[in-house]
Scaffold this motif. Structure first.
Motif, short mmCIF file in Angstrom:
data_model
loop_
_atom_site.label_atom_id
_atom_site.label_comp_id
_atom_site.label_asym_id
_atom_site.label_seq_id
_atom_site.Cartn_x
_atom_site.Cartn_y
_atom_site.Cartn_z
N THR A 185 -7.50 -5.57 1.30
CA THR A 185 -8.82 -6.17 1.50
C THR A 185 -9.52 -5.46 2.65
OG1 THR A 185 -7.84 -7.83 2.95
CG2 THR A 185 -8.19 -8.46 0.67
N LEU A 186 -10.84 -5.24 2.50
CA LEU A 186 -11.61 -4.49 3.49
C LEU A 186 -12.96 -5.17 3.65
CD1 LEU A 186 -11.53 -1.59 4.96
CD2 LEU A 186 -12.81 -0.80 2.98
N LEU A 217 -5.90 1.22 -10.44
CA LEU A 217 -6.51 0.34 -9.45
C LEU A 217 -7.66 -0.42 -10.10
CD1 LEU A 217 -6.61 2.64 -6.31
CD2 LEU A 217 -4.88 1.00 -7.03
N PRO A 236 -14.65 2.70 -10.55
CA PRO A 236 -14.74 1.56 -11.48
C PRO A 236 -14.49 0.25 -10.76
CG PRO A 236 -12.70 2.80 -11.79
CD PRO A 236 -13.50 3.55 -10.78
N LEU A 238 2.39 8.38 5.18
CA LEU A 238 1.90 7.78 3.94
C LEU A 238 0.38 7.59 3.98
CD1 LEU A 238 4.63 5.15 3.08
CD2 LEU A 238 4.03 7.21 1.80
N ALA A 239 -0.13 7.24 5.17
CA ALA A 239 -1.58 7.07 5.30
C ALA A 239 -2.28 8.39 4.98
CB ALA A 239 -1.93 6.61 6.71
N HIS A 246 -14.13 -5.87 0.08
CA HIS A 246 -13.69 -4.94 -0.97
C HIS A 246 -12.20 -5.17 -1.23
CE1 HIS A 246 -12.36 -1.05 -2.69
NE2 HIS A 246 -13.54 -1.10 -3.26
N LEU A 252 -8.74 -4.03 -3.29
CA LEU A 252 -8.14 -2.89 -3.98
C LEU A 252 -7.52 -3.32 -5.32
CD1 LEU A 252 -7.91 0.08 -3.41
CD2 LEU A 252 -5.80 -0.34 -2.18
N LEU A 266 -18.75 3.68 -6.19
CA LEU A 266 -17.63 2.82 -5.84
C LEU A 266 -16.42 3.08 -6.72
CD1 LEU A 266 -19.79 -0.29 -5.39
CD2 LEU A 266 -17.93 0.17 -3.83
N LEU A 310 0.83 -1.21 0.00
CA LEU A 310 0.00 0.00 0.00
C LEU A 310 0.87 1.27 0.00
CD1 LEU A 310 -3.06 0.11 -0.13
CD2 LEU A 310 -3.03 0.90 2.23
N SER A 311 1.99 1.22 0.73
CA SER A 311 2.89 2.37 0.74
C SER A 311 3.41 2.65 -0.67
CB SER A 311 4.07 2.12 1.68
OG SER A 311 3.61 1.85 2.97
N ARG A 315 -4.74 11.05 -1.90
CA ARG A 315 -4.47 10.66 -3.27
C ARG A 315 -5.52 9.72 -3.84
NH1 ARG A 315 1.52 9.65 -4.96
NH2 ARG A 315 1.24 11.44 -6.31
N PHE A 316 -6.00 8.79 -3.03
CA PHE A 316 -6.99 7.84 -3.54
C PHE A 316 -8.30 8.57 -3.82
CE2 PHE A 316 -4.67 4.13 -1.37
CZ PHE A 316 -3.89 3.97 -2.49
N GLY A 366 -2.10 8.96 1.32
CA GLY A 366 -3.03 8.05 0.65
C GLY A 366 -4.46 8.55 0.72
N MET A 412 -10.38 4.13 2.70
CA MET A 412 -10.42 3.34 3.93
C MET A 412 -9.25 2.36 3.98
SD MET A 412 -12.64 4.89 5.34
CE MET A 412 -12.31 4.11 6.90
N HIS A 413 -8.85 1.85 2.80
CA HIS A 413 -7.67 0.98 2.76
C HIS A 413 -6.46 1.75 3.30
CE1 HIS A 413 -9.08 -2.59 0.61
NE2 HIS A 413 -9.86 -1.79 -0.08
N ALA A 414 -6.30 2.99 2.81
CA ALA A 414 -5.15 3.80 3.24
C ALA A 414 -5.26 4.13 4.73
CB ALA A 414 -5.08 5.09 2.42
N TYR A 464 -13.74 3.82 -0.54
CA TYR A 464 -13.22 2.50 -0.21
C TYR A 464 -11.70 2.47 -0.26
CZ TYR A 464 -18.11 1.90 -0.92
OH TYR A 464 -19.45 2.07 -0.85
N ARG A 467 -2.42 5.33 -11.38
CA ARG A 467 -3.64 4.92 -10.68
C ARG A 467 -4.38 3.86 -11.47
NH1 ARG A 467 -6.21 10.68 -9.01
NH2 ARG A 467 -4.37 11.46 -7.95
N ALA A 518 -10.43 -2.24 -8.63
CA ALA A 518 -11.09 -2.63 -7.39
C ALA A 518 -12.26 -3.56 -7.67
CB ALA A 518 -11.57 -1.38 -6.67
N ILE A 570 0.84 4.24 -2.73
CA ILE A 570 0.59 5.65 -2.40
C ILE A 570 1.66 6.55 -3.01
CG2 ILE A 570 0.56 7.30 -0.48
CD1 ILE A 570 -0.81 5.07 1.19
#
Lengths: 173, 116
Positions: A117-118, A87, B98, B21-22, A134, A136, B96, A76-77, B28-29, B25, B36-38, B33, A85, A89, A80
């Motif tokens: 994963t969430l 992603l 894509p 970083l969190a 969910h 990523l 959500l 994840l780092s 940036r995200f 993130g 929330m990962h970040a 959802y 991008r 998901a 970021i």
């Protein structure tokens, strides 16, 4: 307040005392009072029948979990700090081979803390509870499912009752 | 500077970096959802590492116990918070972004089909 709540109250009081940092009569009494209050206000948070904990299986679960958490943070780092991008998901479902609220909570928490994963929601009502997760990165759905199943299997091995485990191996076969 | 000092310093640095970083993130995200990962993974480990490093440097053992309780509570509560935000967002119909696969929507479709 029934006798079954006593361990629950004792545990909450112990956390209270640990937070104050001093074992004094005042702290213990105040902790017990707060714990009784909490347990009366939230009777739904009732601990289930104590499941036997298997120490070796628990160690395996904790080891796997720590490794997954480290991996999650590295991935994840990187995600970021790299600007692209792409992603992909998605939400996948997984069947849980346990009916225990405590074990389901443990699995959901572990999944939320591990790579990309969430846990979103649990549907009960079918023969098996279903957890929706969910994701990523869905580059490889099967490897994601494999990791999720591994988390579940290790958690059930550590905390699930014997019957649950038999059912799990029956389903896997 | 002893080896133990180096380890503690490393834990602190990694923990602080993860917390930073969190935050990056979260900015940036692009959707709830991903954010929330970040917010759950690096932020949780960041706090845990900083608390673990600090707990080895406390003069008073009481404070070490407090920091250990902080670690346990962080590990228990962070995913619960993220889960509730995620579930609320899904139920509230937040976009959500894509999705390549949505088995929850499929299940809800089927359920709606049975209801009607």
């Amino acid at each position: 307040m029934t006798l079954r709540r006593v361990p629950h109250v004792a545990w909450l009081a112990a956390v209270w005392v640990a937070l104050w940092g001093d074992v004094t009569a005042g702290n213990v009494l105040a902790g017990a009072a707060v714990a009784v209050g909490l347990v009366s206000v939230f009777p739904g948070a009732r601990p289930g029948p104590a499941a036997p904990v298997r120490p070796a299986a628990l160690l395996r679960f904790v080891g796997f979990f720590v490794w997954q958490v480290i991996k999650a943070n590295a991935i994840l780092s990187w995600e970021i700090v790299t600007p692209k991008r792409h992603l992909e998901a998605g939400i996948v479902k997984m069947e849980l081979h346990t009916q225990s609220d405590a074990v389901i909570t443990l699995i959901a928490n572990a999944i939320t803390l591990t790579p990309g994963t969430l846990a979103l929601t649990v549907h009960r009502g079918g023969p098996l509870p279903i957890l929706y997760v969910h994701i990523l990165h869905l580059h490889d759905v099967e490897s994601v499912r494999c990791d999720l199943a591994q988390t579940e299997r290790l958690a059930i091995a550590a905390f699930g009752g014997a019957t649950t485990q038999q059912r799990t191996s029956a389903v896997r076969r | 500077m002893s080896a133990a000092d180096l380890v503690v310093a490393a834990l602190l640095l990694v923990g602080v970096t993860l917390s930073l970083l969190a935050a990056v993130g979260l900015n940036r995200f692009t959707n709830v959802y991903s954010r929330m990962h970040a917010a759950t993974k690096p932020a949780t480990l960041g706090v845990v590492l900083v608390a673990a490093a600090a707990s080895t440097r406390m003069a008073d053992p009481d404070d070490t116990v407090k920091l250990l309780v902080v670690i346990v509570l962080q590990l228990i509560t962070a995913p619960v918070g993220a889960h509730l935000v995620g579930r609320a967002a899904y139920r509230g119909g937040t976009p959500l972004g894509p999705l390549t696969l949505d088995e929850l929507a499929e299940a809800e479709h089927r359920r709606d089909g049975q209801a009607s």
